[in-house]
Design a protein around this motif. Structure first.
Motif, PDB file in Angstrom:
ATOM      1  N   PRO A 108       0.798  -1.235   0.000  1.00 25.23           N
ATOM      2  CA  PRO A 108       0.000   0.000   0.000  1.00 25.23           C
ATOM      3  C   PRO A 108       0.832   1.287   0.000  1.00 25.23           C
ATOM      4  O   PRO A 108       0.313   2.352  -0.302  1.00 25.23           O
ATOM      5  N   TRP A 109       2.110   1.196   0.320  1.00 18.47           N
ATOM      6  CA  TRP A 109       2.991   2.371   0.307  1.00 18.47           C
ATOM      7  C   TRP A 109       3.743   2.453  -1.020  1.00 18.47           C
ATOM      8  O   TRP A 109       4.676   3.218  -1.166  1.00 18.47           O
ATOM      9  N   ASN A 110       3.353   1.613  -1.983  1.00 17.86           N
ATOM     10  CA  ASN A 110       3.918   1.572  -3.332  1.00 17.86           C
ATOM     11  C   ASN A 110       5.377   1.105  -3.347  1.00 17.86           C
ATOM     12  O   ASN A 110       6.170   1.539  -4.174  1.00 17.86           O
ATOM     13  N   HIS A 111       5.722   0.211  -2.419  1.00 15.48           N
ATOM     14  CA  HIS A 111       7.042  -0.419  -2.388  1.00 15.48           C
ATOM     15  C   HIS A 111       6.871  -1.878  -2.790  1.00 15.48           C
ATOM     16  O   HIS A 111       5.856  -2.497  -2.468  1.00 15.48           O
ATOM     17  N   PRO A 112       7.849  -2.451  -3.456  1.00 16.60           N
ATOM     18  CA  PRO A 112       7.717  -3.872  -3.818  1.00 16.60           C
ATOM     19  C   PRO A 112       7.797  -4.763  -2.574  1.00 16.60           C
ATOM     20  O   PRO A 112       8.492  -4.442  -1.612  1.00 16.60           O
ATOM     21  N   TYR A 113       7.052  -5.860  -2.613  1.00 11.24           N
ATOM     22  CA  TYR A 113       7.163  -6.857  -1.555  1.00 11.24           C
ATOM     23  C   TYR A 113       8.502  -7.569  -1.699  1.00 11.24           C
ATOM     24  O   TYR A 113       9.017  -7.706  -2.802  1.00 11.24           O
ATOM     25  N   THR A 114       9.057  -8.009  -0.592  1.00 17.88           N
ATOM     26  CA  THR A 114      10.267  -8.821  -0.665  1.00 17.88           C
ATOM     27  C   THR A 114       9.874 -10.282  -0.485  1.00 17.88           C
ATOM     28  O   THR A 114       8.996 -10.609   0.313  1.00 17.88           O
ATOM     29  N   TYR A 115      10.526 -11.128  -1.255  1.00 16.45           N
ATOM     30  CA  TYR A 115      10.216 -12.555  -1.255  1.00 16.45           C
ATOM     31  C   TYR A 115      11.520 -13.330  -1.144  1.00 16.45           C
ATOM     32  O   TYR A 115      12.501 -13.006  -1.825  1.00 16.45           O
ATOM     33  N   GLN A 116      11.517 -14.327  -0.274  1.00 10.74           N
ATOM     34  CA  GLN A 116      12.689 -15.174  -0.100  1.00 10.74           C
ATOM     35  C   GLN A 116      12.233 -16.607   0.102  1.00 10.74           C
ATOM     36  O   GLN A 116      11.385 -16.889   0.945  1.00 10.74           O
ATOM     37  N   HIS A 124       8.365 -22.187   8.105  1.00  8.77           N
ATOM     38  CA  HIS A 124       7.833 -21.441   6.972  1.00  8.77           C
ATOM     39  C   HIS A 124       8.537 -21.890   5.694  1.00  8.77           C
ATOM     40  O   HIS A 124       9.725 -22.186   5.706  1.00  8.77           O
ATOM     41  N   ASP A 125       7.783 -21.923   4.601  1.00  6.90           N
ATOM     42  CA  ASP A 125       8.368 -22.298   3.310  1.00  6.90           C
ATOM     43  C   ASP A 125       9.019 -21.104   2.620  1.00  6.90           C
ATOM     44  O   ASP A 125       9.946 -21.260   1.833  1.00  6.90           O
ATOM     45  N   TYR A 126       8.493 -19.921   2.877  1.00  5.58           N
ATOM     46  CA  TYR A 126       8.993 -18.698   2.236  1.00  5.58           C
ATOM     47  C   TYR A 126       8.731 -17.515   3.154  1.00  5.58           C
ATOM     48  O   TYR A 126       7.937 -17.600   4.084  1.00  5.58           O
ATOM     49  N   ASP A 127       9.404 -16.414   2.872  1.00  9.18           N
ATOM     50  CA  ASP A 127       9.166 -15.144   3.562  1.00  9.18           C
ATOM     51  C   ASP A 127       8.639 -14.156   2.537  1.00  9.18           C
ATOM     52  O   ASP A 127       9.283 -13.919   1.506  1.00  9.18           O
ATOM     53  N   LEU A 128       7.476 -13.608   2.798  1.00  4.92           N
ATOM     54  CA  LEU A 128       6.880 -12.586   1.950  1.00  4.92           C
ATOM     55  C   LEU A 128       6.575 -11.407   2.853  1.00  4.92           C
ATOM     56  O   LEU A 128       5.770 -11.524   3.775  1.00  4.92           O
ATOM     57  N   CYS A 129       7.253 -10.281   2.630  1.00  2.61           N
ATOM     58  CA  CYS A 129       7.172  -9.159   3.564  1.00  2.61           C
ATOM     59  C   CYS A 129       6.978  -7.832   2.859  1.00  2.61           C
ATOM     60  O   CYS A 129       7.386  -7.641   1.719  1.00  2.61           O
ATOM     61  N   SER A 130       6.383  -6.917   3.609  1.00  2.68           N
ATOM     62  CA  SER A 130       6.305  -5.503   3.240  1.00  2.68           C
ATOM     63  C   SER A 130       7.109  -4.740   4.284  1.00  2.68           C
ATOM     64  O   SER A 130       7.059  -5.061   5.467  1.00  2.68           O
ATOM     65  N   ALA A 131       7.831  -3.736   3.848  1.00  4.50           N
ATOM     66  CA  ALA A 131       8.626  -2.939   4.786  1.00  4.50           C
ATOM     67  C   ALA A 131       7.759  -1.973   5.579  1.00  4.50           C
ATOM     68  O   ALA A 131       8.245  -1.314   6.487  1.00  4.50           O
ATOM     69  N   GLY A 132       6.492  -1.888   5.257  1.00  2.00           N
ATOM     70  CA  GLY A 132       5.607  -0.974   5.973  1.00  2.00           C
ATOM     71  C   GLY A 132       5.784   0.453   5.491  1.00  2.00           C
ATOM     72  O   GLY A 132       6.238   0.705   4.383  1.00  2.00           O
ATOM     73  N   ALA A 133       5.447   1.389   6.342  1.00  2.00           N
ATOM     74  CA  ALA A 133       5.472   2.803   5.964  1.00  2.00           C
ATOM     75  C   ALA A 133       6.881   3.290   5.655  1.00  2.00           C
ATOM     76  O   ALA A 133       7.076   4.167   4.829  1.00  2.00           O
ATOM     77  N   ARG A 134       7.891   2.719   6.312  1.00  2.52           N
ATOM     78  CA  ARG A 134       9.273   3.169   6.085  1.00  2.52           C
ATOM     79  C   ARG A 134       9.750   2.787   4.701  1.00  2.52           C
ATOM     80  O   ARG A 134      10.295   3.595   3.976  1.00  2.52           O
ATOM     81  N   GLY A 135       9.569   1.525   4.353  1.00  2.16           N
ATOM     82  CA  GLY A 135       9.907   1.057   3.018  1.00  2.16           C
ATOM     83  C   GLY A 135      11.359   1.207   2.625  1.00  2.16           C
ATOM     84  O   GLY A 135      11.664   1.355   1.459  1.00  2.16           O
ATOM     85  N   THR A 136      12.266   1.163   3.595  1.00  2.00           N
ATOM     86  CA  THR A 136      13.673   1.348   3.276  1.00  2.00           C
ATOM     87  C   THR A 136      14.446   0.063   3.475  1.00  2.00           C
ATOM     88  O   THR A 136      14.170  -0.702   4.392  1.00  2.00           O
ATOM     89  N   GLY A 137      15.402  -0.153   2.615  1.00  2.00           N
ATOM     90  CA  GLY A 137      16.321  -1.283   2.778  1.00  2.00           C
ATOM     91  C   GLY A 137      15.658  -2.621   2.548  1.00  2.00           C
ATOM     92  O   GLY A 137      14.557  -2.730   2.043  1.00  2.00           O
ATOM     93  N   THR A 138      16.353  -3.675   2.947  1.00  2.00           N
ATOM     94  CA  THR A 138      15.822  -5.019   2.807  1.00  2.00           C
ATOM     95  C   THR A 138      14.869  -5.300   3.957  1.00  2.00           C
ATOM     96  O   THR A 138      14.977  -4.739   5.034  1.00  2.00           O
TER      97      THR A 138
END
Length: 150
Positions: A108-116, A124-138
């Motif tokens: 929702p903050w227009n940052h790509p989701y990170t997937y591992q 867990h089989d995978y990690d799917l994350c949003s950085a939230g409002a900060r959206g910085t870094g990995t």
């Protein structure tokens, strides 16, 4: 019966209307209401974005599960979420695209989701994350403010 002369005299009376003090009081009341309501509305907006991010991660998790049913494994970290849109070279039973949009999904903050994949977390089989409002870094599942698949 009313006197028509008295009505017309009110319309032309230079004393009728609002005084500067009355206008200032109304403006002060409006400013006070806006000052009280605006922060609460902005807090609700921030909470709504977190809720949308969690729902989107859950939905993408379901799409990843469909991918796994067809292909046999989750996409690798290198393939990423693009594997849901474009067929990876080594995917045999790929029945995609699994997402309607031709671009990788964004939070929702227009940052790509990170997937591992595989996940760095146990169980867990995978990690799917949003950085939230900060959206910085990995984005790591343990990072403060990160919103990840449960």
């Amino acid at each position: 019966m009313t006197n028509p002369r008295s009505l017309s005299s009110v319309e032309n009376d230079p004393q009728s209307g609002f005084t500067l003090l009355e206008i200032l009081v109304v403006l002060a009341i409006l400013a006070l209401l806006i000052g009280l309501v605006a922060p609460a509305a902005l807090r609700q907006l921030g909470g709504a974005r977190v809720s949308v991010a969690k729902q989107s991660i859950s939905r993408l998790g379901s799409v990843l599960d469909l991918y796994k049913l067809d292909v046999g494994t989750y996409p690798t970290t290198e393939e990423g979420l693009a594997a849901l849109i474009h067929k990876p070279a080594d995917a045999q039973n790929w029945n995609g695209p699994y997402l309607k949009d031709v671009n990788e999904p964004k939070d929702p903050w227009n940052h790509p989701y990170t997937y591992q994949a595989p996940s760095s977390r146990d169980g867990h089989d995978y990690d799917l994350c949003s950085a939230g409002a900060r959206g910085t870094g990995t984005t790591n599942p343990g990072q403060s403010g990160a919103i990840c698949n449960p």
